[in-house]
Scaffold this motif. Structure first.
Motif, PDB file in Angstrom:
ATOM      1  N   PRO A 175      32.819   2.682  33.628  1.00 14.92           N
ATOM      2  CA  PRO A 175      32.491   3.626  32.500  1.00 14.92           C
ATOM      3  C   PRO A 175      31.493   4.605  32.870  1.00 14.92           C
ATOM      4  O   PRO A 175      30.967   5.282  31.797  1.00 14.92           O
ATOM      5  CB  PRO A 175      32.134   2.588  31.227  1.00 14.92           C
ATOM      6  CG  PRO A 175      31.518   1.517  32.204  1.00 14.92           C
ATOM      7  CD  PRO A 175      32.158   1.405  33.512  1.00 14.92           C
ATOM      8  N   GLY A 176      30.948   4.536  34.275  1.00 20.32           N
ATOM      9  CA  GLY A 176      30.061   5.780  34.563  1.00 20.32           C
ATOM     10  C   GLY A 176      28.929   5.078  35.381  1.00 20.32           C
ATOM     11  O   GLY A 176      28.022   4.303  34.571  1.00 20.32           O
ATOM     12  N   LEU A 177      28.572   5.497  36.271  1.00 31.02           N
ATOM     13  CA  LEU A 177      27.400   5.057  37.099  1.00 31.02           C
ATOM     14  C   LEU A 177      26.225   5.934  37.183  1.00 31.02           C
ATOM     15  O   LEU A 177      25.147   5.372  37.806  1.00 31.02           O
ATOM     16  CB  LEU A 177      27.688   4.558  38.818  1.00 31.02           C
ATOM     17  CG  LEU A 177      28.882   3.633  38.814  1.00 31.02           C
ATOM     18  CD1 LEU A 177      29.381   3.364  40.412  1.00 31.02           C
ATOM     19  CD2 LEU A 177      28.274   2.164  38.388  1.00 31.02           C
ATOM     20  N   GLY A 178      26.472   7.010  36.444  1.00 28.61           N
ATOM     21  CA  GLY A 178      25.317   8.185  36.545  1.00 28.61           C
ATOM     22  C   GLY A 178      24.222   7.900  36.120  1.00 28.61           C
ATOM     23  O   GLY A 178      23.141   8.563  36.607  1.00 28.61           O
ATOM     24  N   GLY A 179      24.053   6.660  35.352  1.00 28.99           N
ATOM     25  CA  GLY A 179      22.732   6.510  34.533  1.00 28.99           C
ATOM     26  C   GLY A 179      21.792   5.419  35.011  1.00 28.99           C
ATOM     27  O   GLY A 179      20.924   5.003  34.840  1.00 28.99           O
TER      28      GLY A 179
ATOM     29  N   GLY B  41      24.505  -5.073  45.052  1.00 30.89           N
ATOM     30  CA  GLY B  41      24.541  -6.194  44.090  1.00 30.89           C
ATOM     31  C   GLY B  41      24.816  -5.796  42.573  1.00 30.89           C
ATOM     32  O   GLY B  41      25.416  -4.569  42.375  1.00 30.89           O
ATOM     33  N   THR B  42      24.284  -6.696  41.612  1.00 26.85           N
ATOM     34  CA  THR B  42      24.637  -6.409  40.271  1.00 26.85           C
ATOM     35  C   THR B  42      23.872  -5.425  39.607  1.00 26.85           C
ATOM     36  O   THR B  42      22.662  -4.926  40.017  1.00 26.85           O
ATOM     37  CB  THR B  42      23.953  -7.629  39.504  1.00 26.85           C
ATOM     38  OG1 THR B  42      24.844  -8.848  39.911  1.00 26.85           O
ATOM     39  CG2 THR B  42      24.409  -7.269  37.933  1.00 26.85           C
ATOM     40  N   VAL B  43      24.678  -4.511  38.995  1.00 21.48           N
ATOM     41  CA  VAL B  43      24.164  -3.255  38.408  1.00 21.48           C
ATOM     42  C   VAL B  43      24.653  -3.020  36.965  1.00 21.48           C
ATOM     43  O   VAL B  43      25.857  -3.512  36.625  1.00 21.48           O
ATOM     44  CB  VAL B  43      24.970  -1.783  39.099  1.00 21.48           C
ATOM     45  CG1 VAL B  43      24.093  -0.788  38.612  1.00 21.48           C
ATOM     46  CG2 VAL B  43      24.588  -1.764  40.830  1.00 21.48           C
ATOM     47  N   SER B  44      23.539  -2.841  36.130  1.00 18.85           N
ATOM     48  CA  SER B  44      23.758  -3.048  34.575  1.00 18.85           C
ATOM     49  C   SER B  44      23.249  -1.809  34.084  1.00 18.85           C
ATOM     50  O   SER B  44      22.339  -0.883  34.591  1.00 18.85           O
ATOM     51  CB  SER B  44      23.059  -4.083  34.106  1.00 18.85           C
ATOM     52  OG  SER B  44      23.403  -5.212  34.628  1.00 18.85           O
ATOM     53  N   THR B  45      23.790  -1.548  32.906  1.00 20.29           N
ATOM     54  CA  THR B  45      23.398  -0.372  31.874  1.00 20.29           C
ATOM     55  C   THR B  45      23.059  -0.894  30.610  1.00 20.29           C
ATOM     56  O   THR B  45      23.827  -1.888  30.119  1.00 20.29           O
ATOM     57  CB  THR B  45      24.528   0.658  31.708  1.00 20.29           C
ATOM     58  OG1 THR B  45      24.033   1.816  30.793  1.00 20.29           O
ATOM     59  CG2 THR B  45      25.726   0.172  31.102  1.00 20.29           C
ATOM     60  N   GLU B  46      22.047  -0.542  29.772  1.00 20.55           N
ATOM     61  CA  GLU B  46      21.558  -0.850  28.606  1.00 20.55           C
ATOM     62  C   GLU B  46      22.302  -0.150  27.444  1.00 20.55           C
ATOM     63  O   GLU B  46      22.040  -0.311  26.397  1.00 20.55           O
ATOM     64  CB  GLU B  46      20.179  -0.992  28.520  1.00 20.55           C
ATOM     65  CG  GLU B  46      19.611  -2.064  29.315  1.00 20.55           C
ATOM     66  CD  GLU B  46      20.269  -3.465  29.241  1.00 20.55           C
ATOM     67  OE1 GLU B  46      20.264  -3.950  28.048  1.00 20.55           O
ATOM     68  OE2 GLU B  46      20.221  -4.116  30.189  1.00 20.55           O
TER      69      GLU B  46
ATOM     70  N   LEU C 273      29.922  -2.195  37.245  1.00 21.48           N
ATOM     71  CA  LEU C 273      28.974  -1.955  36.285  1.00 21.48           C
ATOM     72  C   LEU C 273      28.826  -2.979  35.174  1.00 21.48           C
ATOM     73  O   LEU C 273      29.873  -3.133  34.518  1.00 21.48           O
ATOM     74  CB  LEU C 273      28.802  -0.594  35.788  1.00 21.48           C
ATOM     75  CG  LEU C 273      27.774  -0.317  34.606  1.00 21.48           C
ATOM     76  CD1 LEU C 273      26.413  -0.143  35.588  1.00 21.48           C
ATOM     77  CD2 LEU C 273      28.111   1.071  33.956  1.00 21.48           C
ATOM     78  N   SER C 274      27.856  -3.454  34.937  1.00 18.74           N
ATOM     79  CA  SER C 274      27.934  -4.858  33.823  1.00 18.74           C
ATOM     80  C   SER C 274      27.245  -3.732  32.737  1.00 18.74           C
ATOM     81  O   SER C 274      26.221  -3.022  32.652  1.00 18.74           O
ATOM     82  CB  SER C 274      26.558  -5.845  34.224  1.00 18.74           C
ATOM     83  OG  SER C 274      27.312  -6.569  35.166  1.00 18.74           O
ATOM     84  N   ALA C 275      27.776  -4.026  31.571  1.00 20.65           N
ATOM     85  CA  ALA C 275      27.373  -3.483  30.133  1.00 20.65           C
ATOM     86  C   ALA C 275      27.139  -4.361  29.230  1.00 20.65           C
ATOM     87  O   ALA C 275      28.028  -4.494  28.152  1.00 20.65           O
ATOM     88  CB  ALA C 275      28.495  -2.327  29.795  1.00 20.65           C
ATOM     89  N   PRO C 276      25.992  -5.226  29.177  1.00 22.55           N
ATOM     90  CA  PRO C 276      25.824  -6.537  28.311  1.00 22.55           C
ATOM     91  C   PRO C 276      25.647  -5.855  26.857  1.00 22.55           C
ATOM     92  O   PRO C 276      26.259  -6.711  25.962  1.00 22.55           O
ATOM     93  CB  PRO C 276      24.550  -6.889  28.894  1.00 22.55           C
ATOM     94  CG  PRO C 276      24.042  -5.829  29.699  1.00 22.55           C
ATOM     95  CD  PRO C 276      24.893  -4.850  30.121  1.00 22.55           C
ATOM     96  N   SER C 277      25.303  -4.632  26.498  1.00 25.82           N
ATOM     97  CA  SER C 277      25.068  -4.253  25.310  1.00 25.82           C
ATOM     98  C   SER C 277      26.558  -4.204  24.684  1.00 25.82           C
ATOM     99  O   SER C 277      26.582  -3.800  23.238  1.00 25.82           O
ATOM    100  CB  SER C 277      24.321  -2.980  25.335  1.00 25.82           C
ATOM    101  OG  SER C 277      23.235  -3.242  25.545  1.00 25.82           O
ATOM    102  N   VAL C 278      27.584  -3.888  25.604  1.00 24.85           N
ATOM    103  CA  VAL C 278      29.155  -3.674  24.732  1.00 24.85           C
ATOM    104  C   VAL C 278      29.625  -5.178  24.835  1.00 24.85           C
ATOM    105  O   VAL C 278      30.438  -5.502  23.943  1.00 24.85           O
ATOM    106  CB  VAL C 278      29.747  -2.741  25.820  1.00 24.85           C
ATOM    107  CG1 VAL C 278      30.952  -2.615  25.278  1.00 24.85           C
ATOM    108  CG2 VAL C 278      28.963  -1.380  25.909  1.00 24.85           C
ATOM    109  N   THR C 279      29.672  -5.694  26.169  1.00 25.08           N
ATOM    110  CA  THR C 279      30.451  -7.112  26.238  1.00 25.08           C
ATOM    111  C   THR C 279      29.732  -8.512  25.865  1.00 25.08           C
ATOM    112  O   THR C 279      30.367  -9.379  25.574  1.00 25.08           O
ATOM    113  CB  THR C 279      30.681  -7.270  27.855  1.00 25.08           C
ATOM    114  OG1 THR C 279      29.527  -7.464  28.529  1.00 25.08           O
ATOM    115  CG2 THR C 279      31.534  -5.886  28.330  1.00 25.08           C
ATOM    116  N   GLY C 280      28.386  -8.354  25.726  1.00 25.91           N
ATOM    117  CA  GLY C 280      27.623  -9.254  25.251  1.00 25.91           C
ATOM    118  C   GLY C 280      27.254 -10.540  26.526  1.00 25.91           C
ATOM    119  O   GLY C 280      26.403 -11.233  26.350  1.00 25.91           O
TER     120      GLY C 280
END
Length: 429
Positions: free
Chosen positions: A276-280, A288-293, A323-330
């Protein structure tokens, strides 16, 4: 009883019958009169009101009134989609499992830096008839060598499976250009997308796509892993900066759609990346693991704008990043393995019906946490149609095959994953 008495009795009975008949006629007339009154009193005004309303609606919409009865329309079947379904239905389970993978020629043959497609390649492909091959710089030495290798590969696919093959390459331009960076090909590098984005002119993005697709098509490629749809908003992400059209989501969206159009000009399918976009982010999923809040609302307002517009403009393939998006997926599940990100967001909310392909599964964001088989199975169940470059292809392939046989992956899901790529191949073919 005398004859006179019988005559008198007959007359009396006749009079009584006539009286009964008259009473019945009077009652029937009263009923008809009441019904007529009710129709005029209650039904006709309603019909008149309805008629007036329909006339007003017709006038408002500008549609001509018609007395013809309304007919139910039945959607016509898409002949290309039906052809794709027919092709998949004829495959064996092993062929279906192989078709969802796109791997390097090295992974297919076991030869490091493979630069030809001969009997070894043909034999390997016969065993593992994958749906696509992606070529790295080490596989590409020059025009004649590449053209021959790709033509042979496409020929093997047609001979062995009767299906066209995705032949792809990372050719973004600038810092990522497997062909243009090699002087042996003698083609012009279109440059970094950041410079094209800085011009603000979408014609330049279109020209870049057209230039790239022209030389890729000549060589035999039909898939380009471009354009980059990431909106660059984190200054620490220096590796992505030259590859992105910029930090304005609408500008990036317009540029992405223009480049896609240019790629299509020469029958090259563009892969919009990295959903869903790595620009931020500042980290690299290679390591390794990359996340967005970011929340889903945040993503919709910025990072997903280019993807949404590309989908509206007919994008055929989208690459999902790790990209992991915990605020979306939990949780911290990579997007490439997340049912919520692929099926709920990309397909459900953004309405994408094309091919979902994962980013390379040999990246650290996946290999540091998952085995090749588990990652491939999770990606398919999440909604991915193609698995790109698993760390261990044979393990991943066997994992998918076993998962279908034990019910972890449904036959319908595998068939669905197979139909979408064949649908696009049929168009390209």
């Amino acid at each position: 009883m005398t004859p006179e008495e019988r005559i008198e009795k007959k007359k009396k009975e006749t009079k009584e019958a006539i009286a009964v008949l008259l009473i019945f006629v009077l009652i029937l007339a009263a009923i008809i009169s009441g019904l007529t009154f009710a129709v005029h009193k209650f039904v006709m005004p309603k019909l008149s009101e309805r008629k007036n309303t329909e006339q007003l609606n017709t006038e408002d919409t500008g549609d001509a009134a018609t007395d013809e009865p309304e007919q139910n329309t039945v959607a016509e079947a898409d002949p290309i989609l039906e052809q794709a379904k027919a092709l998949v239905s004829q495959m064996t389970l092993e062929q279906k499992a192989a078709q969802i993978f796109m791997i390097t020629p090295d992974a297919l043959t076991g030869v490091t830096g493979a630069t030809a497609a001969g009997e070894t390649t043909k034999s390997s492909f016969q065993q593992y008839p994958v749906g696509g091959i992606i070529y790295m710089g080490a596989n590409l030495q020059g025009t004649e060598q590449t053209t021959t290798m790709l033509a042979n590969m496409q020929g093997f696919s047609q001979e062995i499976t009767g299906l066209p093959l995705f032949l792809g390459v990372d050719e973004e331009g600038g810092t990522v250009a497997r062909i243009a960076s090699n002087s042996a090909f003698g083609v012009t590098d279109v440059g970094n997308m950041s410079d094209i984005g800085a011009t603000g002119d979408t014609q330049n993005a279109y020209n870049a796509g057209s230039t790239i697709s022209a030389y890729l098509n000549t060589l035999g490629f039909n898939v380009d892993f471009a354009p980059v749809a990431d909106v660059w908003t984190n200054a620490e992400n220096t590796s992505l900066k030259p590859r992105s059209f910029g930090s304005d989501s609408q500008l990036v969206a317009d540029m992405v759609c223009a480049e896609l159009q240019g790629l299509n000009e020469h029958q090259v399918t563009g892969v919009v990346k990295h959903f869903p976009g790595l620009g931020g982010t500042a980290e690299d999923t290679h390591d390794g693991t990359v996340s967005t809040e970011s929340s889903l609302d945040d993503l919709m307002a910025n990072d997903l704008v280019p993807f949404r517009q590309a989908i509206a403009n007919g994008a055929s393939m989208i690459m999902v990043s790790h990209l992991s998006a915990p605020s979306v997926t939990g949780d911290d599940t990579p997007s490439s393995l997340s049912y919520m990100m692929i099926t709920d967001v990309l397909r459900g909310q953004l309405g994408f019906n094309g091919v979902v392909i994962t980013d390379a599964m040999n990246m650290g964001a996946v290999t540091s946490r998952y085995g090749s088989a588990d990652a491939a199975v999770a990606a398919v169940n999440a909604g991915a149609d193609m698995i790109l470059m698993p760390d261990n292809f044979t393990d991943a392939y066997q994992g998918v095959l076993d998962a279908v046989m034990n019910g972890t992956i449904s036959q319908d899901r595998l068939d669905e994953a197979g139909v979408r790529p064949e649908d696009i191949k049929s168009i390209a073919d």
